[in-house]
Design an enzyme around this catalytic site. Structure first.
Site, short mmCIF file in Angstrom:
data_model
loop_
_atom_site.label_atom_id
_atom_site.label_comp_id
_atom_site.label_asym_id
_atom_site.label_seq_id
_atom_site.Cartn_x
_atom_site.Cartn_y
_atom_site.Cartn_z
N SER A 1 0.84 -1.21 0.00
CA SER A 1 0.00 0.00 0.00
C SER A 1 0.87 1.25 0.00
CB SER A 1 -0.90 0.02 1.24
OG SER A 1 -1.60 1.25 1.34
N TYR B 1 -2.15 -0.77 10.43
CA TYR B 1 -2.24 -1.13 9.00
C TYR B 1 -0.94 -0.79 8.27
CZ TYR B 1 -3.84 -1.19 4.15
OH TYR B 1 -3.97 -1.45 2.81
#
Length: 248
Positions: A141, A154
């Site tokens: 990501s 995350y």
């Protein structure tokens, strides 16, 4: 000739969003695809139907990649159904955002189990079958570049994925297996709709910071995955490719 003719791919977490887009794109280039899902059988079946109606080959296989036996089952399904394995896309992932004061052990374990342990377990199982020319593609990501507030857990999982990508590129390189990662920016998916990102001030802020002036679509990421799965990227390994429209 299609770029992936005769190849077999496993895409984890492929019942929707980026995973579904990648599965369809790999199939369109000639790969037979195992469409993995954890809970959404209907979504996975719809992806398989779209692939087969377009003339491709695919099968839906249930499995929680954070469980060793199920991760192995997903990989074995490729060999049982299609006779080999050439490409693994580690796309399964979950996310949740919260200020550090609200982080819980449950949040941590759920995200690290699926986002990190899942990558390790599926790669472990796949490494027994991948041969020379094999390609492993990890979906990371852009958060590892953007460093968003309230994303500590995350972002930690995706930072781990970036590091694991480099380690495994070195480890599997002597066997001529390539390992790369894609770091998507904000992508319009069922998940970002459900999380309230699409149409929000947060989305507007991201677009304002994105040189190409829009959020991504699953097809934008799928095209990069096809490149990394194909011989076009034969000289790339250990790379973390930022696919974010320039958002950093």
């Amino acid at each position: 000739m299609s770029k992936l003719a005769g190849k077999v791919a496993v895409v984890t977490g492929a019942s929707k969003g980026i995973g579904a887009g990648i599965a369809k794109a790999l199939a369109a280039e000639g790969a037979a695809v195992v469409v993995n899902y954890a809970s959404s059988k209907a979504g996975a079946d719809a992806v398989v139907q779209a692939i087969t109606e377009a003339g491709g080959k695919a099968v839906a296989v249930q499995g929680d990649v954070s469980k060793a036996d199920q991760a192995e089952g997903v990989i074995e399904a490729a060999v049982q159904n299609f006779g080999r394995l050439d490409v693994l896309v580690n796309n399964s992932g979950v996310y949740a955002f919260a200020p550090i004061e609200a982080v819980t052990e449950e949040d941590y374990r759920r995200m690290f189990d699926i986002n990190v342990l899942g990558v390790l377990l599926t790669t472990k199982a796949a490494s027994r079958h991948l041969g020379e020319g094999g390609s492993i593609i990890n979906i990371s990501s852009a958060v590892t570049s953007v460093l968003m507030p309230q994303s500590a857990v995350y972002t930690g999982t995706k930072g781990a994925v970036d590091a694991i990508t480099g380690v495994l590129a070195n480890e599997l390189g002597p066997r001529k297996i390539r390992v790369n990662a894609i770091r998507p920016g904000v992508v319009e998916t069922e998940g970002t709709h459900a999380a309230g990102v699409v149409g929000s001030e947060l989305e507007t802020g991201f677009i304002a910071q994105t040189p190409l002036g829009r959020v991504g679509q699953p097809d934008d990421i799928a095209a990069v995955a096809v490149f990394l799965a194909s011989d076009d990227s034969r000289w790339l390994t250990g790379e973390n490719l930022l696919a974010s429209g320039g958002l950093r």
